[in-house]
Design a protein around this motif. Sequence first.
Motif, short mmCIF file in Angstrom:
data_model
loop_
_atom_site.label_atom_id
_atom_site.label_comp_id
_atom_site.label_asym_id
_atom_site.label_seq_id
_atom_site.Cartn_x
_atom_site.Cartn_y
_atom_site.Cartn_z
N ALA A 288 17.80 -26.68 -15.30
CA ALA A 288 16.64 -27.58 -15.37
C ALA A 288 17.17 -29.00 -15.16
CB ALA A 288 15.92 -27.45 -16.71
N SER A 289 16.27 -29.96 -15.15
CA SER A 289 16.69 -31.35 -14.95
C SER A 289 17.44 -31.86 -16.18
CB SER A 289 15.48 -32.23 -14.67
OG SER A 289 14.67 -32.35 -15.82
N VAL A 290 18.16 -32.95 -16.00
CA VAL A 290 18.87 -33.57 -17.12
C VAL A 290 17.89 -33.96 -18.21
CG1 VAL A 290 20.29 -35.53 -17.83
CG2 VAL A 290 20.77 -34.36 -15.67
N ALA A 291 16.76 -34.54 -17.81
CA ALA A 291 15.77 -34.97 -18.80
C ALA A 291 15.22 -33.78 -19.58
CB ALA A 291 14.62 -35.70 -18.10
N GLU A 292 14.97 -32.67 -18.90
CA GLU A 292 14.45 -31.48 -19.59
C GLU A 292 15.49 -30.90 -20.54
OE1 GLU A 292 11.30 -29.63 -16.35
OE2 GLU A 292 13.45 -29.38 -16.02
N ASN A 293 16.75 -30.96 -20.16
CA ASN A 293 17.79 -30.48 -21.06
C ASN A 293 17.91 -31.37 -22.29
OD1 ASN A 293 19.69 -28.12 -20.19
ND2 ASN A 293 19.15 -29.15 -18.27
N LEU A 294 17.76 -32.66 -22.11
CA LEU A 294 17.86 -33.57 -23.25
C LEU A 294 16.66 -33.44 -24.18
CD1 LEU A 294 19.20 -36.84 -21.56
CD2 LEU A 294 20.48 -35.18 -22.92
N SER B 78 17.53 -44.56 -24.09
CA SER B 78 18.14 -45.25 -25.23
C SER B 78 19.14 -44.34 -25.95
CB SER B 78 17.04 -45.69 -26.20
OG SER B 78 17.61 -46.25 -27.36
N ALA B 79 18.77 -43.09 -26.17
CA ALA B 79 19.68 -42.17 -26.84
C ALA B 79 20.90 -41.89 -25.97
CB ALA B 79 18.95 -40.87 -27.16
N ALA B 80 20.68 -41.74 -24.66
CA ALA B 80 21.81 -41.47 -23.76
C ALA B 80 22.77 -42.65 -23.74
CB ALA B 80 21.29 -41.16 -22.36
N ALA B 81 22.23 -43.87 -23.74
CA ALA B 81 23.10 -45.05 -23.75
C ALA B 81 23.92 -45.11 -25.03
CB ALA B 81 22.26 -46.31 -23.58
N PHE C 244 26.89 -42.07 -16.54
CA PHE C 244 27.13 -40.99 -15.59
C PHE C 244 25.82 -40.29 -15.18
CE2 PHE C 244 27.38 -38.26 -19.40
CZ PHE C 244 26.68 -37.14 -18.99
N ILE C 245 24.80 -40.34 -16.04
CA ILE C 245 23.51 -39.73 -15.66
C ILE C 245 22.89 -40.50 -14.51
CG2 ILE C 245 21.17 -39.21 -16.41
CD1 ILE C 245 22.24 -38.64 -19.18
N THR C 246 22.86 -41.83 -14.62
CA THR C 246 22.27 -42.64 -13.56
C THR C 246 23.06 -42.55 -12.27
OG1 THR C 246 23.47 -44.56 -14.44
CG2 THR C 246 21.19 -44.26 -15.15
N ALA C 247 24.35 -42.17 -12.36
CA ALA C 247 25.17 -42.01 -11.15
C ALA C 247 24.92 -40.68 -10.45
CB ALA C 247 26.65 -42.13 -11.50
N LEU C 248 24.19 -39.78 -11.08
CA LEU C 248 23.86 -38.50 -10.44
C LEU C 248 22.88 -38.73 -9.30
CD1 LEU C 248 23.44 -36.26 -13.64
CD2 LEU C 248 25.36 -36.27 -12.02
N ASP D 282 16.40 -36.95 -13.26
CA ASP D 282 15.66 -35.85 -12.63
C ASP D 282 16.58 -34.90 -11.88
OD1 ASP D 282 13.19 -36.78 -13.52
OD2 ASP D 282 13.02 -38.19 -11.84
N THR D 283 17.88 -35.13 -11.93
CA THR D 283 18.83 -34.22 -11.27
C THR D 283 18.79 -32.85 -11.93
OG1 THR D 283 20.29 -36.07 -10.72
CG2 THR D 283 21.24 -33.85 -10.64
N VAL D 284 18.60 -31.82 -11.12
CA VAL D 284 18.54 -30.45 -11.64
C VAL D 284 19.95 -29.89 -11.76
CG1 VAL D 284 17.69 -28.10 -11.24
CG2 VAL D 284 16.25 -30.08 -10.68
N LEU D 285 20.30 -29.43 -12.94
CA LEU D 285 21.62 -28.85 -13.19
C LEU D 285 21.58 -27.35 -12.92
CD1 LEU D 285 22.43 -30.61 -16.59
CD2 LEU D 285 23.03 -31.38 -14.29
#
Length: 642
Positions: free
Chosen positions: A408-414, A428-431, A438-442, A447-450
């Motif tokens: 699923a996407s990174v956001a859905e996993n979080l 905010s939690a990720a920061a 590294f998430i924003t670098a994806l 929304d990057t699907v893992l």
Amino acid sequence: MKPVERRLLGLVPRRRLGVLGTLAAGQGALLLVQAELLARAIAGPSAGPLPWLALAVAARASLGWAGQRMAAGTAASVKTSLRGRLLEAPASSAGERVALVTRGLDALDPFFTGYLPQLFLAAVVPVLVLARLVAADWSSALLVLVTLPLIPVFGALVGMRTADLTRHQWSALERLGGHFRDVLAGLSTLRAHARIHHQSEVIAELADAHRRSTVSVLRVAFLSSLVLELVASVSVALVAVPVGLRLLDGSLALSTGLLVLLLTPEAFLPLRALGMRFHASSEGIAAAEQAFTALDAPAAAPAVRRNGGRRPTGRAPHLVLENVGFAYPGASRPVFTGLSLEVRPGEKVALAGPSGAGKSTLLRLVLGLLEPTEGRVLADGVDLRELDLAAWHASLSWVPQHPRLFAASVAENLALGLPDVSGEALRSAAAAMGADTFITALPRGYDTVLDERGTVLSAGQRQRLALTRARLRGAPFLLLDEPTAHLDPATEAALLAADALFEDRTVLLVAHRPSLLARADRIIRVPAPAGTPAPQADPETPFGGTAGARAGRPAKAPGPQADPETPFGGTAGVRAGRPTSQKVPETPFGAAADTRAGSPTGTPPSQADPGAPFGEAGGVRGGRPGGVPAVMAAHGVVEEGA
């Protein structure tokens, strides 16, 4: 019939078996009618029997077609049932399980579409043919009765050899499929350490072993066909020669002689075909043996599924373990026994001790995934077994050694278990956990699907996502199992300095690193070997250590740090399966803390969840909770599994 064949037949509804038997009996009766009409048509000048003969042939073909259709439907339903059960069962290797539920169960088609219908024909047709031969010419029937058992005798002798070879063939295929999948999963690690060529050679060796075993099975199958054909031909000749001589001297009517000659091969044909169908279905039978072995394997641990009961207060609990012991089913000794500890609201308590002492198992007891075999786990004075398990999970956050990520996407996993969380809260939690960069670098950011398990990320990145998920939940009680084991020292230091990991929550954590232990209010050391009473915490010892701790002595140098870019979360000295040469404090024999490949001491091999890296237990299989309540996923209580 083998036990595995009986179990396969047990999966078929009795109604279908009855219909297949009825169709076989109908085909046998039409065979007799067909032979009778054909003998009359040849012996007599009249063409009267020919239309009836054509009708008998058409009816027999229709019954055969109907039997094949029903057998195909039976095969599909049985395979679906077995696949569902296998996906829920523990597996020693994910690759082998994939081979079993795909190629392995597909090999059951010849058993149900060929062997099963032929089994009914072999049971019905020879009996009907013998009965008709007795009525037509008892001497010929006697010869058929004497020679007929030779077919199953020789078929059984060859079949035993074929079964052994087929098991070897299937084992070779499982090893090949499992190893190939594992190599693909760890391809980045192999490339990083220049081990691709070696694994290519290993795969080539496994493929050659499978080729040799397959050729051996085919060789025996072809030879068995030769043996059965030879026995059947000799048996038919023993009947045909006397019949021919009696026709010459006129002691036997032509129509009767033709009927005997037409029916005699038909008595042997179902048994010969049964032998050939057996060889065609031997791979499926071998796969079924593996499937039933997997389904019969003992569960990893008692599954705890409780609904209803008392609900926790929702605040940080006062947790007490009273003389708790636990042993996995079938284990020769308990993981631990007589362990007592207390975690007061707002405290940060660390569990330390050698690898395999049962620290992770203790956390699962607190989670309610396992039930103690002795003693009690109390939350605010209430036995955990009396609490509503879903409500208990909603009041805590858990970060296991090997966090589970889904396709699923990174956001859905979080946001697992938090459907209403905002994007701002996610970032905010990720920061805070050092994951935003590294998430924003994806490619597509949040929304990057893992892929399943998130293998495109490093172990350190997966760990930071799990910590972010725990922070988002904001539960008052936090359980951590080596939360920084896969983080590099700089990232770990930044998290600890910002106090982003613990905040103002009650924490029970498993740790080996001195930097984490130094943040704990108390340290409770879980001893090894299992079976010895656990020491109680000594509040007067620096950092709350036990009386047996080295109070006042300087901490040893930290052990090997995790390499965040190493897949599978290995330490710098444990890449590609090579043990580290550095020592970690408090770990016997210099083994790197919690980088071992195995389950806790006293845990039988079957307890490990094979899909998880290094055999982590109690996880989620294929996106579904395995051995834990489904509601746990909704509350974010997820651990790596198959």
